[in-house]
Design an enzyme around this catalytic site. Structure first.
Site, PDB file in Angstrom:
ATOM      1  N   SER A 187      55.953  39.208  71.783  1.00  0.00           N
ATOM      2  CA  SER A 187      57.479  40.138  72.746  1.00  0.00           C
ATOM      3  C   SER A 187      56.437  40.821  72.910  1.00  0.00           C
ATOM      4  O   SER A 187      55.353  41.754  72.607  1.00  0.00           O
ATOM      5  CB  SER A 187      57.865  40.715  70.876  1.00  0.00           C
ATOM      6  OG  SER A 187      58.421  41.678  71.627  1.00  0.00           O
ATOM      7  N   ALA A 247      70.612  35.175  70.279  1.00  0.00           N
ATOM      8  CA  ALA A 247      70.194  36.337  71.558  1.00  0.00           C
ATOM      9  C   ALA A 247      71.802  35.862  72.136  1.00  0.00           C
ATOM     10  O   ALA A 247      72.180  36.497  72.043  1.00  0.00           O
ATOM     11  CB  ALA A 247      68.860  36.079  71.909  1.00  0.00           C
ATOM     12  N   ARG A 248      71.301  35.867  72.887  1.00  0.00           N
ATOM     13  CA  ARG A 248      71.554  35.096  74.291  1.00  0.00           C
ATOM     14  C   ARG A 248      71.398  33.627  75.242  1.00  0.00           C
ATOM     15  O   ARG A 248      70.954  33.593  74.775  1.00  0.00           O
ATOM     16  CB  ARG A 248      71.856  36.249  75.404  1.00  0.00           C
ATOM     17  CG  ARG A 248      72.347  37.656  75.339  1.00  0.00           C
ATOM     18  CD  ARG A 248      74.011  37.082  75.119  1.00  0.00           C
ATOM     19  NE  ARG A 248      74.607  38.798  75.104  1.00  0.00           N
ATOM     20  CZ  ARG A 248      74.570  39.646  74.109  1.00  0.00           C
ATOM     21  NH1 ARG A 248      73.755  38.640  73.165  1.00  0.00           N
ATOM     22  NH2 ARG A 248      74.714  40.746  73.552  1.00  0.00           N
ATOM     23  N   GLU A 276      79.975  30.173  77.539  1.00  0.00           N
ATOM     24  CA  GLU A 276      80.013  30.328  75.985  1.00  0.00           C
ATOM     25  C   GLU A 276      81.447  30.527  75.909  1.00  0.00           C
ATOM     26  O   GLU A 276      82.439  31.304  77.026  1.00  0.00           O
ATOM     27  CB  GLU A 276      79.434  32.148  75.347  1.00  0.00           C
ATOM     28  CG  GLU A 276      80.101  31.704  74.038  1.00  0.00           C
ATOM     29  CD  GLU A 276      79.343  33.408  73.042  1.00  0.00           C
ATOM     30  OE1 GLU A 276      79.436  34.655  73.376  1.00  0.00           O
ATOM     31  OE2 GLU A 276      77.917  32.657  72.609  1.00  0.00           O
ATOM     32  N   HIS A 295      79.875  32.459  68.101  1.00  0.00           N
ATOM     33  CA  HIS A 295      79.767  34.049  67.715  1.00  0.00           C
ATOM     34  C   HIS A 295      79.727  34.830  66.971  1.00  0.00           C
ATOM     35  O   HIS A 295      80.293  36.269  66.783  1.00  0.00           O
ATOM     36  CB  HIS A 295      79.916  34.715  69.272  1.00  0.00           C
ATOM     37  CG  HIS A 295      78.729  35.213  69.889  1.00  0.00           C
ATOM     38  ND1 HIS A 295      78.908  35.645  71.224  1.00  0.00           N
ATOM     39  CD2 HIS A 295      78.062  36.519  69.213  1.00  0.00           C
ATOM     40  CE1 HIS A 295      77.939  37.114  71.347  1.00  0.00           C
ATOM     41  NE2 HIS A 295      78.143  37.203  69.994  1.00  0.00           N
ATOM     42  N   ILE A 296      78.879  33.987  65.748  1.00  0.00           N
ATOM     43  CA  ILE A 296      80.105  34.854  64.548  1.00  0.00           C
ATOM     44  C   ILE A 296      78.497  35.722  63.662  1.00  0.00           C
ATOM     45  O   ILE A 296      78.597  36.014  63.061  1.00  0.00           O
ATOM     46  CB  ILE A 296      80.168  33.607  63.103  1.00  0.00           C
ATOM     47  CG1 ILE A 296      78.968  32.694  63.058  1.00  0.00           C
ATOM     48  CG2 ILE A 296      81.475  32.846  64.035  1.00  0.00           C
ATOM     49  CD1 ILE A 296      79.618  32.186  61.479  1.00  0.00           C
TER      50      ILE A 296
END
Length: 348
Positions: A187, A247-248, A276, A295-296
């Site tokens: 990070s 995340a994405r 998505e 996306h749960i």
């Protein structure tokens, strides 16, 4: 003497989200401190009705699907309570609202909880090789030969890589502490000292990938993170490793990921993709070493009530003149202000 509650307006799309997010207790807490009509939910700002409601609103309680509210329609607005990740998304000009002293709170911390829980469960199952074991069991209908079981399976002294020390990333790190796992993190804002405080090691993205039995993604989608997990990074993953993305979708180079997945060398658990959902003809639907979930990981079902409880608590703090527990900057470089007191809002 009666106390006048701040006038509040709800903005969600669709309006049914209000009942899904605010349980009976949270709705009661809101009504106890705000003058709010839960039957009046804005989905647009163009109608005369919407403009009348916004003109009187001191508090905007909003969430997914809320329209962008122009600053000129909210002359009395003092606070935005957002039942989602980013309060700025429901304001047409967040900086203009901030300049007028509007403060904001979001429920990102509440939504981080189920994402981290999903990630923990997925990490533990990935290290056990649960998905592959289930496929083999169904195919052969007999117990596996323990003498030939892959030595890399199991959760003892395995390495988990975390990309992004975000709220979710940090929560995952906390949840992993009771297990005999080594955690290494990449990070940009993490220093060796701050990593030590979290009980983890920090390294470059390539180093983290090379050490990871499971690599879990928790970075935000920014210009510098689009396609961050590319062919070079994926090539560093050990054979048999699992990539988890909650995340994405855009943080992964999908073509590079597909190239690795076709070889069967690694597995992937993808709760998010770009686009998505994936295209109807995407190989992701059919590859046996890919788990796709819709996306749960974020708040669903009863977990939505955690968002409502957080918003209700922030409303109580605002009315009592206390700073938000989960503030959001509405304009870059401006620290979130404390909630104004009753006297500052003109209440007795």
């Amino acid at each position: 003497m009666t106390t006048q509650h701040p006038r509040a307006v709800l903005a969600f799309g669709p309006p049914s989200l209000v009942d899904r997010i605010f349980g009976r207790e949270a709705a009661g807490r809101l009504a106890a401190v705000l003058d709010v009509d839960v039957g009046q939910v804005l989905t647009e700002v163009a109608s005369d009705r919407a403009r009348r409601l916004l003109a009187d609103a001191e508090v905007l309680v909003a969430g997914w699907g809320a329209p962008e509210v122009p600053v000129e329609l909210t002359p009395r607005l003092r606070a935005v309570l957002y039942a989602g990740g980013v309060a700025r998304t429901c304001l047409a000009d967040p900086a203009a609202h901030a300049a007028r002293g509007v403060v904001a709170s979001n429920a990102r911390a509440a939504n981080a909880v189920p994402v981290a829980e999903y990630t923990l469960a997925t990490i533990l199952l990935a290290n056990k090789g649960a998905r592959a074991a289930e496929r083999e069991f169904r195919a052969h209908r007999r117990l596996p030969d323990r003498e030939r079981e892959p030595s890399r399976r199991g959760n003892y002294r395995r390495t988990v890589g975390i990309v992004g020390a975000s709220q979710v990333g940090r929560r995952v790190i906390e949840l992993l502490r009771p297990f005999d796992l080594d955690v290494v993190v990449h990070s940009p804002e993490l220093t060796p000292r701050s990593a030590a405080a979290l009980g983890v090691r920090c390294a470059t993205l390539e180093e983290v990938a090379a050490q990871s039995d499971v690599l879990s993604l928790h970075q935000p989608l920014l210009p510098e993170t689009v396609g961050q997990v590319d062919a070079h990074v994926l090539a560093q993953l050990p054979d048999g490793a699992t990539l988890i993305n909650t995340a994405r979708g855009g943080v992964v180079d999908e073509e590079a990921l597909l190239a690795e997945l076709r070889t069967g060398r690694i597995d992937a658990v993808l709760d998010v993709t770009a686009p998505e959902p994936p295209a109807a003809d995407s190989e992701l639907w059919d590859l046996p070493n890919v788990v796709l979930t819709p996306h749960i990981a974020g708040s669903t079902g009863s977990e939505l009530h955690r968002l409502g409880d957080l918003v209700a608590a922030e409303a109580e703090r605002f009315v009592r003149g206390r700073p938000f527990a989960h503030p959001e900057e509405l304009a870059p470089g401006t620290a979130p202000a404390a909630a104004p007191t009753r006297t500052e809002r003109g209440h007795a």
